[in-house]
Enzyme design. Structure first.
Site, PDB file in Angstrom:
ATOM      1  N   LYS A 122     -91.638 134.282 -41.174  1.00 50.64           N
ATOM      2  CA  LYS A 122     -91.958 134.647 -39.889  1.00 50.64           C
ATOM      3  C   LYS A 122     -92.506 136.128 -39.951  1.00 50.64           C
ATOM      4  O   LYS A 122     -93.581 136.634 -39.012  1.00 50.64           O
ATOM      5  CB  LYS A 122     -90.858 134.794 -38.823  1.00 50.64           C
ATOM      6  N   LYS A 165     -97.472 119.867 -38.754  1.00 52.45           N
ATOM      7  CA  LYS A 165     -96.342 119.576 -37.575  1.00 52.45           C
ATOM      8  C   LYS A 165     -97.009 119.633 -36.074  1.00 52.45           C
ATOM      9  O   LYS A 165     -97.779 120.687 -35.873  1.00 52.45           O
ATOM     10  CB  LYS A 165     -95.305 120.554 -37.831  1.00 52.45           C
ATOM     11  N   LYS A 171     -96.154 124.181 -30.708  1.00 54.38           N
ATOM     12  CA  LYS A 171     -96.525 124.869 -29.528  1.00 54.38           C
ATOM     13  C   LYS A 171     -97.623 125.742 -29.377  1.00 54.38           C
ATOM     14  O   LYS A 171     -98.196 126.319 -28.676  1.00 54.38           O
ATOM     15  CB  LYS A 171     -95.344 125.298 -28.532  1.00 54.38           C
TER      16      LYS A 171
END
Ligand code: TRP
Length: 332
Positions: A113, A196, A199
């Site tokens: 991240k 994957k 969103k």
């Protein structure tokens, strides 16, 4: 005997989609019969990365609505948002002082991240796993349904519980265990079977949102990427056909059957036959859920009341545990 206590959390960042539903939420629903379930919308975790305040508030209500629409019963399970119960932040601070820098430096999710610009990541993003440990242990929860990506964090929560107990010479926190529920359904993008479903994907065509109408679902399945080969005769063939495998996986999960059942049912048929069956199943299975979701989103007053009532119940569980945690540490 009291039922074992489950805790799990979901971040309110953007809309929930089919991957979240089949991968996690559906399992949460099933656990309600056998466990005392505490389900938390983790808004404090969300702000470890910048969130526009209005978007965060909206996403918190939307995620809550989708959990209810999917079958989490807020009169039975405890359903609330993290920032409403102070025990999370208070316990997390104590855990910041228990966990070691070296432990957190090994967390792969932080590295992913934070990316290349680690110096510019928030301190909260680094300490994220300590807050997650606090979420679980503030309730002395013993079981945590988590996906593959959160296993390392759960391992850290166990380490924190053990070090706290050892340092203070107590048996206060249980070491929480992962709850692996059968084979996790990994749902991939409808545009690229190797990625994957997410969103954050720029293309809305890549995912089925839990707010999509029947028409949206139909269109997205019709446009879903496939390959030119005939439908597979064996499960093994799917290994090298990511798009076909993804659609078969989704179809199987929505019908509570195995991928082998789907292969057997469609061998020798056309992709168009399969997609027609898949659309029918997706619409009949998800339609009621997405309709309920839209109804709930239109009633924010009800959602807020659910979250308030859930926070009161969460607080009643966490308060005596936090009082004991503080007493152990020497806070007067
Ligand atoms: N980190 C989890 C995720 O991103 C969410 C989460 C926060 C969580 N606190 C938790 C999951 C406690 C399980 C238990 O998916």
């Amino acid at each position: 005997m009291a039922k074992p206590r489950v805790f799990s959390g979901v971040q309110p960042t953007g809309n929930l989609h089919l991957g979240n539903y089949l991968g996690a939420i559906r399992n949460w629903v099933g656990l309600q019969a056998d466990y005392e379930c505490i389900y938390c919308v983790v808004d404090m975790h969300a702000i470890t990365i910048w969130q526009d305040p209005a978007d965060l508030a909206r996403a918190t209500r939307e995620v809550t609505a989708s959990l209810i629409a999917a079958g989490i019963d807020p009169t039975h399970s405890v359903l609330f948002n993290q920032s409403k119960v102070a025990a999370h932040a208070e316990t997390a601070w104590i855990f910041n002082c228990v966990a070691r820098m070296g432990w957190l430096n090994r967390m792969t999710q932080f590295k992913e991240k934070a990316g290349k610009d680690r110096e510019n990541a928030s301190v909260g993003l680094f300490a994220y796993p300590n807050l997650m440990a606090a979420d679980i242990l503030a309730y002395q929860a013993t079981h945590v349904p988590v996906g593959e990506d959160q296993k390392q964090h759960l391992e850290l929560a166990r380490d924190i519980a053990q070090k706290f107990n050892f340092d203070y010479g107590v048996e206060h926190f249980p070491a929480p265990e992962p709850l692996i529920l059968g084979e996790a359904t990994r749902v991939m993008s409808l545009r690229d079977g190797t990625k994957k479903m997410s969103k954050s994907d720029a293309s809305d065509q890549s995912r089925i949102n839990l707010t999509d109408s029947a028409d949206d679902i139909e269109l997205k399945i019709r446009r879903a990427k496939t390959d030119p080969a005939a439908l597979p005769e064996t499960v093994e063939e799917l290994e090298t056909r990511p798009e076909a495998r993804n659609l078969y996986t989704i179809h199987a999960a929505l019908g509570d059957e195995s991928v082998a059942d789907v292969v057997a049912a469609f061998a020798g048929k056309q992709f168009s036959d399969f997609k027609k069956a898949m659309t029918e199943r997706a619409v009949s299975r998800l339609g009621p859920l997405t309709a309920e979701m839209r109804r709930l989103v239109a009633d924010p007053g009800y959602i807020d009341q659910v979250l308030r009532a859930g926070a009161e119940r969460a607080n009643a569980i966490a308060e005596p545990i936090l009082a004991e945690t503080k007493r152990i540490v020497g806070f007067i």
